[in-house]
Motif scaffolding. Sequence first.
Motif, PDB file in Angstrom:
ATOM      1  N   UNK A 171     -17.138   8.850  -8.995  1.00 17.80           N
ATOM      2  CA  UNK A 171     -18.126   9.085  -8.206  1.00 17.80           C
ATOM      3  C   UNK A 171     -17.944   8.516  -6.600  1.00 17.80           C
ATOM      4  N   UNK A 172     -17.382   7.427  -6.579  1.00 18.78           N
ATOM      5  CA  UNK A 172     -17.031   7.152  -5.258  1.00 18.78           C
ATOM      6  C   UNK A 172     -15.517   6.530  -5.384  1.00 18.78           C
ATOM      7  N   UNK A 173     -14.827   7.014  -4.666  1.00 12.88           N
ATOM      8  CA  UNK A 173     -13.575   6.738  -4.534  1.00 12.88           C
ATOM      9  C   UNK A 173     -13.223   5.838  -3.280  1.00 12.88           C
ATOM     10  N   UNK A 174     -12.725   4.654  -3.299  1.00 17.46           N
ATOM     11  CA  UNK A 174     -12.526   4.062  -2.185  1.00 17.46           C
ATOM     12  C   UNK A 174     -11.128   3.566  -1.706  1.00 17.46           C
ATOM     13  N   UNK A 175     -10.496   3.498  -0.411  1.00 20.89           N
ATOM     14  CA  UNK A 175      -9.682   3.021  -0.182  1.00 20.89           C
ATOM     15  C   UNK A 175      -9.619   1.415  -0.255  1.00 20.89           C
ATOM     16  N   UNK A 176      -8.703   0.897  -0.713  1.00 22.88           N
ATOM     17  CA  UNK A 176      -8.802  -0.439  -1.204  1.00 22.88           C
ATOM     18  C   UNK A 176      -8.080  -1.520  -0.183  1.00 22.88           C
ATOM     19  N   UNK A 177      -8.707  -2.113   0.818  1.00 24.44           N
ATOM     20  CA  UNK A 177      -8.321  -2.892   1.734  1.00 24.44           C
ATOM     21  C   UNK A 177      -7.427  -2.255   2.767  1.00 24.44           C
ATOM     22  N   UNK A 178      -7.798  -1.149   3.355  1.00 22.82           N
ATOM     23  CA  UNK A 178      -7.157  -0.406   4.125  1.00 22.82           C
ATOM     24  C   UNK A 178      -7.103  -0.995   5.807  1.00 22.82           C
TER      25      UNK A 178
ATOM     26  N   UNK B 113      -4.447  11.437   5.050  1.00 22.11           N
ATOM     27  CA  UNK B 113      -4.948  10.801   3.766  1.00 22.11           C
ATOM     28  C   UNK B 113      -6.170  11.402   3.304  1.00 22.11           C
ATOM     29  N   UNK B 114      -6.977  11.690   4.320  1.00 22.97           N
ATOM     30  CA  UNK B 114      -8.525  12.147   4.274  1.00 22.97           C
ATOM     31  C   UNK B 114      -8.534  13.549   3.965  1.00 22.97           C
ATOM     32  N   UNK B 115      -7.614  14.358   4.433  1.00 24.48           N
ATOM     33  CA  UNK B 115      -7.323  15.503   4.002  1.00 24.48           C
ATOM     34  C   UNK B 115      -7.247  15.465   2.325  1.00 24.48           C
ATOM     35  N   UNK B 116      -6.350  14.636   1.858  1.00 24.03           N
ATOM     36  CA  UNK B 116      -6.087  14.764   0.382  1.00 24.03           C
ATOM     37  C   UNK B 116      -7.252  14.362  -0.391  1.00 24.03           C
ATOM     38  N   UNK B 117      -8.090  13.608   0.309  1.00 22.63           N
ATOM     39  CA  UNK B 117      -9.208  13.077  -0.258  1.00 22.63           C
ATOM     40  C   UNK B 117     -10.371  14.163  -0.463  1.00 22.63           C
ATOM     41  N   UNK B 118     -10.395  15.067   0.647  1.00 23.53           N
ATOM     42  CA  UNK B 118     -11.176  16.169   0.867  1.00 23.53           C
ATOM     43  C   UNK B 118     -10.904  17.325  -0.277  1.00 23.53           C
ATOM     44  N   UNK B 119      -9.487  17.336  -0.563  1.00 24.69           N
ATOM     45  CA  UNK B 119      -8.862  18.041  -1.508  1.00 24.69           C
ATOM     46  C   UNK B 119      -9.470  17.997  -2.983  1.00 24.69           C
ATOM     47  N   UNK B 120      -9.351  16.640  -3.118  1.00 25.31           N
ATOM     48  CA  UNK B 120      -9.770  15.922  -4.431  1.00 25.31           C
ATOM     49  C   UNK B 120     -11.352  16.192  -4.734  1.00 25.31           C
ATOM     50  N   UNK B 121     -12.137  15.989  -3.570  1.00 28.53           N
ATOM     51  CA  UNK B 121     -13.386  16.128  -3.774  1.00 28.53           C
ATOM     52  C   UNK B 121     -13.757  17.902  -3.890  1.00 28.53           C
TER      53      UNK B 121
ATOM     54  N   UNK C 121       0.983  -1.064   0.133  1.00 27.84           N
ATOM     55  CA  UNK C 121      -0.060  -0.024   0.125  1.00 27.84           C
ATOM     56  C   UNK C 121       0.890   1.180  -0.041  1.00 27.84           C
ATOM     57  N   UNK C 122       0.496   2.242  -0.555  1.00 26.71           N
ATOM     58  CA  UNK C 122       0.892   3.491  -0.376  1.00 26.71           C
ATOM     59  C   UNK C 122      -0.128   4.760  -0.126  1.00 26.71           C
ATOM     60  N   UNK C 123      -0.007   5.120   0.722  1.00 27.80           N
ATOM     61  CA  UNK C 123      -1.220   6.278   1.408  1.00 27.80           C
ATOM     62  C   UNK C 123      -0.799   7.507   1.327  1.00 27.80           C
ATOM     63  N   UNK C 124       0.451   8.006   0.778  1.00 27.80           N
ATOM     64  CA  UNK C 124       1.043   9.098   0.664  1.00 27.80           C
ATOM     65  C   UNK C 124       0.146   9.901  -0.120  1.00 27.80           C
ATOM     66  N   UNK C 125      -0.128  11.464   0.224  1.00 26.81           N
ATOM     67  CA  UNK C 125      -0.770  12.367  -0.637  1.00 26.81           C
ATOM     68  C   UNK C 125      -0.247  12.230  -2.014  1.00 26.81           C
ATOM     69  N   UNK C 126       1.102  12.293  -2.337  1.00 27.25           N
ATOM     70  CA  UNK C 126       1.598  12.281  -3.770  1.00 27.25           C
ATOM     71  C   UNK C 126       0.847  11.040  -4.595  1.00 27.25           C
ATOM     72  N   UNK C 127       1.108   9.745  -3.760  1.00 23.38           N
ATOM     73  CA  UNK C 127       0.680   8.695  -4.494  1.00 23.38           C
ATOM     74  C   UNK C 127      -0.782   8.623  -4.579  1.00 23.38           C
ATOM     75  N   UNK C 128      -1.634   9.012  -3.801  1.00 21.34           N
ATOM     76  CA  UNK C 128      -3.085   9.086  -3.844  1.00 21.34           C
ATOM     77  C   UNK C 128      -3.539  10.170  -5.137  1.00 21.34           C
ATOM     78  N   UNK C 129      -2.880  11.085  -5.269  1.00 19.66           N
ATOM     79  CA  UNK C 129      -3.019  12.161  -6.555  1.00 19.66           C
ATOM     80  C   UNK C 129      -2.592  11.449  -7.779  1.00 19.66           C
ATOM     81  N   UNK C 130      -1.764  10.825  -7.738  1.00 19.97           N
ATOM     82  CA  UNK C 130      -0.838   9.974  -8.748  1.00 19.97           C
ATOM     83  C   UNK C 130      -2.161   9.088  -9.337  1.00 19.97           C
TER      84      UNK C 130
END
Length: 337
Positions: free
Chosen positions: A126-133, A143-151, A102-111
């Motif tokens: 429409x729905x972006x899911x953490x895969x087997x966290x 991690x969730x701040x990054x998701x909020x930014x993408x949202x 797994x890689x949960x870093x902001x840079x990897x999530x954005x990539x």
Amino acid sequence: MQYRTLGDTGLRVSAVGFGVWTVSTKMWGITDDSVGIDLLQRAFELGITFYDTADVYGDGKGETLLADALGEHRDDMVIATKFGYDFYNSPGIQPGQKERPHDWSPAFIRKACEESLKRLNTDRIDLYQLHNPRMDALENDELFATLDSLKAEGKILSYGAALGPALQPQRQSEEGIYCVTHRHAPAQIIYNLLEQVLGEAIFPHAREHEVPVLVRVPHASGLLEGSYNEDTTFAPNDHRSFRLTTDEMRKKWLLDGLKKIEKLKFVADEAGRTLGQMAIQFILHEKSISGLFPNIYDAKQLEELARATDTPAFTEAEFNAVQELYAHDFYLEEVAV
């Protein structure tokens, strides 16, 4: 087809969705992309508008295949995909089918998000899911701040977590409860007539917080479709083969499962449902569930399961009868007189 609302997103999704992993990973015997495309297109014709895929399925194929099949219908469908596994640096099936890192870093999530958008040929997920966290990821505020930014940027409309990979009740119950109570995000879980432990733990919290739950493996890897018998086997590359690795595993899953199904058939037969349709209606009895993703692998099965919501909904009497059987392990220990 019945449609439900996906939490506070306002998105309307078909209660019966389509789990794209069966047509993009070769783990269910489908090796021809044209077969997968045909199934996806027929599913849409039958009213299925909710598609669950992942970037790691087929190292990207789970997303490109969906775009190839249904790209022209993008505005009439809801796409859920997943992220977190670094298959870019760990491609292909791993030795022993181990998890990729797994890689949960902001840079990897954005990539990962940008690459998924390209493969899906869309401007939003429409729905972006953490895969087997694991819990460390769910507790990761960065991690969730990054998701909020993408949202906020409109690249994703909502986020959640798909719990797994296999059914691990204690850990995944804790993860699911945290997901819906602390992150107020949908949790995708394994849940079916024969495997209810995660639902028992998570549903009360989902109802209280008004957070939707999604379900995969609704037919216990095909057992609840009624097509298996005592002699059933699977090809070595079929993921279900691991359930038959030893005589003990075969008895616990297949042989005992067949006995349980015999005790459930009355619920299907008396209401004019097939066993597979009954298994879906049982799950949809839970109002916190927005949708479920059957493992679709052939046209006949697709037609049957897509029409499940056209059959009678579970009555309270039926639900209670099934739960009484489940509470007593279907009375498998009874000694014949």
